[in-house]
Write a protein that holds these residues in place. Structure first.
Motif, short mmCIF file in Angstrom:
data_model
loop_
_atom_site.label_atom_id
_atom_site.label_comp_id
_atom_site.label_asym_id
_atom_site.label_seq_id
_atom_site.Cartn_x
_atom_site.Cartn_y
_atom_site.Cartn_z
N TYR A 44 0.92 -1.15 0.12
CA TYR A 44 -0.10 0.04 -0.15
C TYR A 44 0.98 1.12 0.07
O TYR A 44 1.76 1.20 0.69
CB TYR A 44 -0.90 0.03 1.19
N LEU B 155 -0.60 12.20 -5.79
CA LEU B 155 0.00 11.25 -6.59
C LEU B 155 -0.79 11.00 -8.11
O LEU B 155 0.02 11.02 -8.89
CB LEU B 155 -0.57 9.64 -5.82
N THR C 202 3.39 5.56 -11.86
CA THR C 202 3.26 4.19 -11.83
C THR C 202 4.16 3.30 -12.71
O THR C 202 4.84 2.35 -12.43
CB THR C 202 1.62 3.68 -12.37
N MET D 230 -4.01 -3.84 -9.29
CA MET D 230 -3.36 -2.51 -8.71
C MET D 230 -4.69 -1.55 -8.47
O MET D 230 -4.80 -0.75 -9.22
CB MET D 230 -2.46 -1.93 -9.72
N PRO D 231 -5.57 -1.95 -7.45
CA PRO D 231 -6.61 -0.98 -7.37
C PRO D 231 -5.87 0.45 -6.65
O PRO D 231 -5.06 0.31 -5.99
CB PRO D 231 -7.44 -1.48 -6.31
N SER D 232 -6.70 1.47 -7.23
CA SER D 232 -6.30 2.85 -6.83
C SER D 232 -7.28 3.67 -6.24
O SER D 232 -8.38 3.53 -6.67
CB SER D 232 -5.56 3.33 -7.88
N GLY D 233 -6.90 4.45 -5.06
CA GLY D 233 -7.79 5.47 -4.69
C GLY D 233 -7.44 6.70 -5.21
O GLY D 233 -6.97 6.75 -6.46
N ILE D 234 -7.63 7.77 -4.80
CA ILE D 234 -7.32 9.02 -5.35
C ILE D 234 -5.89 9.32 -5.20
O ILE D 234 -5.15 9.70 -6.32
CB ILE D 234 -8.29 10.40 -4.66
N ASP D 235 -5.30 9.26 -4.02
CA ASP D 235 -3.78 9.34 -4.06
C ASP D 235 -3.15 8.15 -3.49
O ASP D 235 -2.06 8.39 -2.91
CB ASP D 235 -3.45 10.73 -3.03
N ASP D 236 -3.59 7.18 -3.62
CA ASP D 236 -2.94 5.93 -3.24
C ASP D 236 -3.36 4.67 -4.30
O ASP D 236 -3.98 4.79 -5.35
CB ASP D 236 -3.67 5.64 -1.82
N LEU D 237 -2.44 3.78 -3.97
CA LEU D 237 -2.49 2.60 -4.91
C LEU D 237 -2.24 1.40 -3.97
O LEU D 237 -1.00 1.42 -2.87
CB LEU D 237 -0.88 2.84 -5.76
N THR D 238 -2.86 0.19 -4.23
CA THR D 238 -2.41 -1.04 -3.61
C THR D 238 -2.20 -1.93 -4.57
O THR D 238 -2.86 -2.05 -5.73
CB THR D 238 -3.82 -1.63 -3.02
N GLU E 279 -10.43 13.63 -1.63
CA GLU E 279 -11.31 12.44 -2.56
C GLU E 279 -12.61 13.02 -2.95
O GLU E 279 -12.92 12.66 -4.33
CB GLU E 279 -11.43 11.21 -1.68
N LEU F 284 2.13 1.41 -20.05
CA LEU F 284 2.16 2.55 -18.95
C LEU F 284 3.30 3.42 -20.20
O LEU F 284 3.27 4.92 -20.16
CB LEU F 284 2.72 2.48 -17.75
N HIS G 99 -7.08 5.36 -13.03
CA HIS G 99 -7.20 4.16 -12.20
C HIS G 99 -7.14 3.04 -13.01
O HIS G 99 -7.20 3.15 -14.47
CB HIS G 99 -8.51 4.18 -11.71
N ASN H 160 -13.98 0.16 -7.46
CA ASN H 160 -12.33 -0.01 -7.10
C ASN H 160 -12.31 0.60 -5.81
O ASN H 160 -12.63 1.74 -5.32
CB ASN H 160 -11.84 1.05 -8.03
#
Lengths: 455, 455
Positions: free
Chosen positions: A311, A317, A324, A341-349, B247, B328, B340, B419
């Motif tokens: 995470y 980001l 990425t 690679m699910p992603s939020g607004i400024d995060d990435l898992t 967000e 990418l 995303h 997501n």
């Protein structure tokens, strides 16, 4: 015309092989028969392929291999005795096994491949001798069949040119027995597919010969809507699509070799999974999408626990072009493939198959990511289970998400990752490993209430 | 000590500025005041910043700019008249505006930046003159304040070295008025932040001066739990975290400049959003996570429609190390950032901000992807809305997914992308654009039943 492949447990003993004979003879369309090596007869038994690996290792290490040879041969002898074969009939097979160390191999990998391939090779010859007593039968080796493969001795891939050769196999009214698991390189060396690759040989022949059906006989009655170890008597799946099988396989369903689906898909040959021990049961039919009419939202639910996640969080980001890319270059350097690679607004898992990592490699990766990316937050999440809910029907039933999340909420199961793309045949959930079994049970019950399977 | 920033509509007329004076004087802690340029007085009005852009363009194109000069000055004169300022008091400001074309600039971009910055610069000087009548006040320009920025004339970024300078500002018991929106480069040239950047100046000063609070006065009462254009009288958010605001901003909430959050976060300075026209209302307080105790699962729900998606499928895709890297690299070549990338087993959906694309660029991208990746399926999905459901509380309420998906199912709204990563403060849904408004309404009602806001 049908291509029929039998798994290792179906060819492990004389009694099993007798069932196989009945299955073959019962249907005159079952003309192409693909063999595995003899599998386990009982839980603690050793597969012939594993004995062959031992044999090869002893040869390579200049150790005494005679008892291993004897042990391997005993497996074939046992089957031969069941069918009262003569020593004369068996002599060529035994010679073949005994001569393996004396042959020339380009390197140790090719030696290993050739040894391993003889599990299938000898079993196919044996089956051909036995079958010949009942119906006209020919043994055809992969070279004659035209199975040409890449120069990767133990992880070979089929060459597209093979299919023209395979199409030329003269079948006539005979039964043709072909050993699974291997092909020949351009230098006529034996090279094997990845482990379990007899499924691949069957699929290649089914595609090349434009078979009407590819029957895969194994030791389970069907593909089930859930893992029978998690759900009591789950429903057998009657019909499913290639894609559904692939998605369920990903999360632990291991009924059919992943790479075997590809030739079947290319040839659009339907696949039937059946049980050698209960050939009367309907089994599971796997078909191209175009032949499939979903009757219910989901076809199955599976789970798998061999995942871990990284995470990352950094403010703004996702305004950064190329972020990425930097990350993936690191993975590439480490020869690590990521799963999702699910992603939020400024995060990435980033979700990985954690079997790729040693503790050192994981530590090195984290340090490198920290240095290059300089995230505000960086966390390694080791307790990660993935649950796949799969169905061509989900796009047709807008309440399917409700039917997934209602029972999970009732059980207070926390879903910490959800990932669904545009394909809309599956939804992936992340949970703690300790929640995975209950989650599968709850989701199964939600979609298959009060339904019992065939066992 | 508080930093107080006023938006363009709060400083657009004399009457508005009178409200601003009252707000400043009402609280002796409101010592640092950051100005915007005069905004719109009515819907069809032109913002002073836009007039200054026109002024600069006329100068650059050697056109007659005298009427534009007059038009700009009239806006300041109108405010000055309201407060009965004398021509003598105004002379330095007018000279400053008139002299702009005669100064030297390194290039046209710096000329443009300097012209634009004077909307804030003149307004700050004007406010300082007016405020001085009531309380001891000093005008401090960004150079004196120590706001040092990068050499990007119209998209400058603060230099970390600024904060040491800012900390040295001698405040005493005075009110300090500082123009927002710009700083000085190492060559002492004016460079502006991105548009709306007065928020950024306020945040920088709040961080540098270690303010107790950064008050942001604008023309809305609060940040709302949903867009008032979609939901009737949505609830005002009393307290939320930086991350929640970020967000929600992403999906259309535009109450505060994205880049302004960063200094506030670095300094851990709470931000208050308040309405200049209703300073008695509580507004919305934005705080660091550590000061936030979630009382309910979600804080807000937002939607945005400026997205498009690329869908890719290839069998055994996710066994290939380096596949996404190739993809990418293509985006990087095209200078396109993705938002995303939710993935299935053998497929990938890449979601873009579609405002990056021309039809030609989109076509070229598709062709390049097709050539390099050779997917089995490739689709461009133009009808794409994203809905963000945001809340620090979602991790504490296992039924939140149920509360999202139940009402959507009842309305037969199809969710074609989900997501959620490990951060667990938001979940992102993809729908058709035509479903987005109804989806937001349904989700809002599910979490805020029968609640009316303050308007």
């Amino acid at each position: 015309m049908k291509v029929v492949k039998f798994g290792g447990s179906s060819l492990a003993t004389g009694a099993q092989m007798a069932k196989v004979l009945n299955i073959i003879v019962a249907d005159p369309q079952r003309q192409i028969i693909v063999t595995s090596a003899p599998g386990k007869r009982f839980t603690s038994d050793i597969k012939v392929t594993d004995l062959l690996i031992k044999y090869a290792q002893q040869v390579l290490q200049h150790q005494d291999y005679s008892s291993t040879q004897q042990q391997i041969w005993a497996r074939y002898q046992e089957i031969a005795d069941y069918f009262h074969l003569t020593a004369t009939q068996l002599r060529p097979l035994k010679t073949c096994l005994w001569d393996l160390p004396q042959k020339d191999y380009p390197n140790d990998d090719y030696l290993m491949a050739a040894f391993k391939a003889h599990g299938e090779c000898l079993n196919a010859q044996l089956l051909a001798i036995i079958l010949q007593k009942k119906v006209p039968t020919r043994y055809v080796d992969p070279k004659t069949a035209g199975i040409q493969v890449s120069n990767d001795p133990q992880d070979a891939h089929i060459l597209q040119s093979s299919y023209q050769q395979i199409a030329k196999i003269n079948i006539g009214h005979d039964r043709i027995v072909v050993p699974g698991f291997y092909g020949l390189t351009s230098d006529q060396q034996i090279a094997t597919f990845s482990r379990g690759g007899s499924d691949i040989t069957g699929a290649i022949l089914a595609y090349g010969l434009q078979a009407d059906l590819y029957e895969n006989f194994t030791d389970v009655n069907a593909v089930y809507a859930a893992d029978p170890r998690l759900v009591d008597h789950p429903q057998a799946i009657q019909t499913m699509t290639y894609r559904e099988l692939r998605e369920l396989s990903y999360a632990g369903f291991s009924v059919f070799h992943d790479e075997a689906l590809l030739p079947a898909i290319e040839g659009q040959v339907p696949i039937k999974i059946k049980n050698t021990n209960h050939p009367d049961l309907p089994g599971t039919l796997i078909v191209p999408q175009k032949y499939f009419q979903p009757q219910k939202p989901i076809t199955g639910v599976a789970s798998s626990s061999h995942f871990a996640a990284l995470y990352l969080h950094r403010y703004l980001l996702n305004k950064e072009v190329g972020f990425t890319l930097k990350l993936l270059k690191i993975f590439y350097e480490f020869n690590i493939s990521y799963e999702h690679m699910p992603s939020g607004i400024d995060d990435l898992t980033v979700i990985f198959d954690k079997r790729q990592f040693t503790p050192t490699k994981q530590q090195q990766l984290l340090e490198r990511v920290k240095m290059v990316i300089q995230p505000d937050e960086l966390e390694w999440i080791d307790d990660y289970a993935i649950i796949m809910v799969v169905g061509e029907g989900i796009r047709l039933f807008p309440d399917f998400l409700q039917k997934i999340f209602d029972p999970l909420a009732r059980q207070s199961i926390r879903v910490h990752m959800i990932n669904q793309g545009a394909s809309q045949i599956s939804i992936m959930l992340g949970t703690k490993q300790s929640d995975a079994a209950l989650a599968v049970q709850q989701i199964y019950q939600s979609f298959f209430p009060n339904q019992n399977g065939d066992e």
